[in-house]
Design a protein around this motif. Structure first.
Motif, short mmCIF file in Angstrom:
data_model
loop_
_atom_site.label_atom_id
_atom_site.label_comp_id
_atom_site.label_asym_id
_atom_site.label_seq_id
_atom_site.Cartn_x
_atom_site.Cartn_y
_atom_site.Cartn_z
N ALA A 38 2.62 10.75 1.30
CA ALA A 38 2.14 9.94 2.43
C ALA A 38 0.86 10.52 3.00
N ALA A 39 0.77 11.84 3.09
CA ALA A 39 -0.43 12.48 3.62
C ALA A 39 -1.61 12.27 2.69
N ARG A 40 -1.36 12.27 1.38
CA ARG A 40 -2.44 12.06 0.42
C ARG A 40 -3.02 10.66 0.52
N ASP A 41 -2.25 9.70 1.02
CA ASP A 41 -2.69 8.31 1.09
C ASP A 41 -2.90 7.84 2.53
N ALA A 42 -2.98 8.77 3.46
CA ALA A 42 -3.04 8.41 4.88
C ALA A 42 -4.33 7.69 5.26
N GLY A 43 -5.42 7.90 4.53
CA GLY A 43 -6.69 7.29 4.90
C GLY A 43 -6.94 5.92 4.30
N ARG A 44 -6.04 5.45 3.45
CA ARG A 44 -6.26 4.18 2.75
C ARG A 44 -6.49 3.02 3.71
N ASP A 45 -5.64 2.84 4.68
CA ASP A 45 -5.78 1.70 5.60
C ASP A 45 -7.09 1.75 6.36
N THR A 46 -7.49 2.93 6.80
CA THR A 46 -8.75 3.09 7.53
C THR A 46 -9.93 2.74 6.64
N LEU A 47 -9.91 3.24 5.40
CA LEU A 47 -11.01 2.96 4.48
C LEU A 47 -11.09 1.47 4.16
N LEU A 48 -9.96 0.84 3.87
CA LEU A 48 -9.97 -0.58 3.54
C LEU A 48 -10.44 -1.42 4.72
N ALA A 49 -10.05 -1.04 5.92
CA ALA A 49 -10.52 -1.77 7.11
C ALA A 49 -12.02 -1.63 7.26
N ALA A 50 -12.55 -0.44 7.00
CA ALA A 50 -14.00 -0.23 7.09
C ALA A 50 -14.73 -1.01 6.01
N LEU A 51 -14.17 -1.04 4.81
CA LEU A 51 -14.81 -1.78 3.71
C LEU A 51 -14.87 -3.28 3.98
N GLU A 52 -13.91 -3.80 4.71
CA GLU A 52 -13.91 -5.22 5.02
C GLU A 52 -15.02 -5.59 6.00
N ARG A 53 -15.58 -4.61 6.67
CA ARG A 53 -16.62 -4.87 7.68
C ARG A 53 -18.03 -4.74 7.13
#
Length: 92
Positions: A38-53
């Motif tokens: 879970a810690a290894r994948d903790a930034g996925r949501d943040t990155l995907l949200a930034a990419l959508e912008r």
């Protein structure tokens, strides 16, 4: 008055306790693996949200995979540092 002698545990009781502790350790190991994943994948949501912008120009699968591998391999701070070192004219 002298203290009564402590009752020594039986070998069977020791083995039962040891088995219970092994089981508990196995459960803790599983929880640690899950927490690590879970810690290894903790930034996925943040990155995907930034990419959508932002707008992203066309790229091939190989480039996308290379970017994803770099993100997975390196610390996000190191990638950010390298990207900030790029000249604005070379980022286009």
């Amino acid at each position: 008055m002298p203290k009564p002698a402590r009752k020594t545990p039986s070998l069977a009781a020791i083995e039962n306790r040891r088995a219970a502790l092994r089981s508990e350790l196995a459960a803790l190991d599983q929880q640690a693996r899950e927490a690590h994943e879970a810690a290894r994948d903790a930034g996925r949501d943040t990155l995907l949200a930034a990419l959508e912008r932002v707008r992203i120009s066309a790229m091939g699968k190989a480039d996308a995979r290379a970017i994803a591998r770099a993100i997975a391999t390196h610390d996000a701070g190191a990638i950010t540092q390298k990207l900030s070192e790029l000249e604005p004219s070379s980022a286009a």
